[in-house]
Design a protein around this motif. Structure first.
Motif, PDB file in Angstrom:
ATOM      1  N   SER A 215     -17.603   9.781 -14.574  1.00 25.45           N
ATOM      2  CA  SER A 215     -18.894  10.258 -14.073  1.00 25.45           C
ATOM      3  C   SER A 215     -18.838  10.367 -12.562  1.00 25.45           C
ATOM      4  O   SER A 215     -17.891   9.907 -11.923  1.00 25.45           O
TER       5      SER A 215
ATOM      6  N   LEU B 270     -20.356  11.051 -18.375  1.00 26.91           N
ATOM      7  CA  LEU B 270     -21.760  10.731 -18.184  1.00 26.91           C
ATOM      8  C   LEU B 270     -22.332  11.540 -17.030  1.00 26.91           C
ATOM      9  O   LEU B 270     -21.636  11.807 -16.044  1.00 26.91           O
TER      10      LEU B 270
ATOM     11  N   LYS C 261     -23.417   4.588 -14.750  1.00 21.52           N
ATOM     12  CA  LYS C 261     -22.338   4.262 -15.692  1.00 21.52           C
ATOM     13  C   LYS C 261     -22.193   2.750 -15.878  1.00 21.52           C
ATOM     14  O   LYS C 261     -22.061   2.268 -17.006  1.00 21.52           O
TER      15      LYS C 261
ATOM     16  N   SER D 262     -24.159   7.464 -11.221  1.00 17.85           N
ATOM     17  CA  SER D 262     -24.703   8.035 -12.456  1.00 17.85           C
ATOM     18  C   SER D 262     -25.380   6.997 -13.343  1.00 17.85           C
ATOM     19  O   SER D 262     -26.075   7.344 -14.298  1.00 17.85           O
TER      20      SER D 262
ATOM     21  N   LEU E 126     -14.339   6.240 -19.410  1.00 20.81           N
ATOM     22  CA  LEU E 126     -15.652   6.671 -18.952  1.00 20.81           C
ATOM     23  C   LEU E 126     -15.536   7.350 -17.595  1.00 20.81           C
ATOM     24  O   LEU E 126     -15.055   6.750 -16.629  1.00 20.81           O
TER      25      LEU E 126
ATOM     26  N   GLU F 194     -13.817   1.904 -16.954  1.00 20.48           N
ATOM     27  CA  GLU F 194     -14.757   2.590 -16.075  1.00 20.48           C
ATOM     28  C   GLU F 194     -13.952   3.197 -14.935  1.00 20.48           C
ATOM     29  O   GLU F 194     -13.552   2.507 -13.999  1.00 20.48           O
TER      30      GLU F 194
ATOM     31  N   THR G 255     -27.632   9.887 -18.685  1.00 17.65           N
ATOM     32  CA  THR G 255     -28.184   8.601 -18.286  1.00 17.65           C
ATOM     33  C   THR G 255     -29.498   8.759 -17.521  1.00 17.65           C
ATOM     34  O   THR G 255     -29.853   9.850 -17.095  1.00 17.65           O
TER      35      THR G 255
END
Length: 279
Positions: free
Chosen positions: A38, A140, A44, A42, A36, A119, A166
């Motif tokens: 971003s 994201l 996340k 964000s 993931l 993450e 998001t």
């Protein structure tokens, strides 16, 4: 300058080799990695917490490794889901690399884990260049970040297998232009799926889990056009499944920049980690 480019290519090539090995090893035990990416802020972590909680409710064995420059705040939040969580503090490094991930998984990742959510550090530049052995790369962006985000960070969005928007509940307040955002995504990554989510309202929650489980069960992932091209500074490509490498952005969206030349041989300080137990 030539020496810097050569060192960077060598570092990325070494990382790509390790990523292929890690992907194969995890696949052999029935585990897939979801990477993931971003910008900071964000949403996340909030979305990932919701996805982990849903996975637990459905009986899907999941785990999460979260990376940050400092604090264990994200791991504490994710552990509320009840999933096994590990925090990696990167000591200033603005991205994860395969060797780092492999080292932190050793002796920690539960054997029954089917999905490992990683993450990455909040940053849309450096992490885009590093394959972590993932089976699904997700980028994201929140509705508060602007419709042109994909155009500003084309490598991150251009190599995504899935894009999640998001904080969709704030779209009206932020005067978010959905059509303009989708057009921006299409310019850098034609055909990639875009899902709108709101962790606060529950909108789109479960979409990430469903896509990840489908990939684990053998579904084809979106193949980014950029993955088949040779971008500036890189002589390798990035494809999920039997993946190869990444290219690089030239913008800056991270909290801490670094010289890639200093990463030849991994001369930087080794990140440390802690395990945060769920309830």
């Amino acid at each position: 300058m030539c020496r810097t480019v050569e060192l960077r290519q060598a570092v990325l090539a070494r990382n790509d080799d390790g990523a292929r090995e890690l992907r194969a090893r995890l696949a052999a035990r029935g585990t897939a990695v979801v990477n993931l990416l971003s910008s900071p802020g964000s949403g996340k972590t909030a979305l990932l917490e919701a996805e982990l909680g849903l996975a637990r409710e459905r009986g899907v064995p999941v785990a999460a490794l979260t990376a940050d420059l400092a604090t264990e705040n994200d791991a504490v939040r994710l552990a509320r889901s009840g999933a096994p969580v590990k925090q990696v503090l990167t000591d200033g490094l603005c991205h994860l690399e395969t060797d780092m991930l492999r080292a932190h998984l050793a002796g920690w990742l539960p054997a029954e884990t089917r999905l490992l959510f990683v993450e990455n550090v909040g940053n849309l530049v450096c992490p885009a260049s590093y394959d972590l052995g993932e089976s699904l790369r997700v980028v994201l962006a929140s509705v508060t970040e602007g419709e042109d985000k994909p155009l500003k960070y084309p490598t991150a969005f251009g190599l995504a297998n899935l894009v999640l928007v998001t904080k969709a509940d704030l779209a009206a307040a932020a005067e978010f232009d959905e059509a303009a955002f989708l057009a921006s995504v299409a310019r850098v990554n034609p055909g990639v799926e875009v899902v709108f989510t709101s962790a606060r309202r529950g909108q789109g929650v479960g979409a990430l889990l469903e896509r990840a489980l489908a990939v684990l069960d053998g579904a084809e992932v979106h193949r980014p056009v950029m993955a088949g091209t040779r971008a500036a500074g890189h002589a390798h490509e990035h494809v999920h499944g039997p993946a190869k490498g990444h290219d690089d952005d030239h913008g800056h969206d991270h909290e801490h920049d670094h010289e890639h030349e200093g990463h030849s041989g991994h001369a930087h300080a080794h990140p440390h980690a802690s395990v945060v137990e769920g309830p």
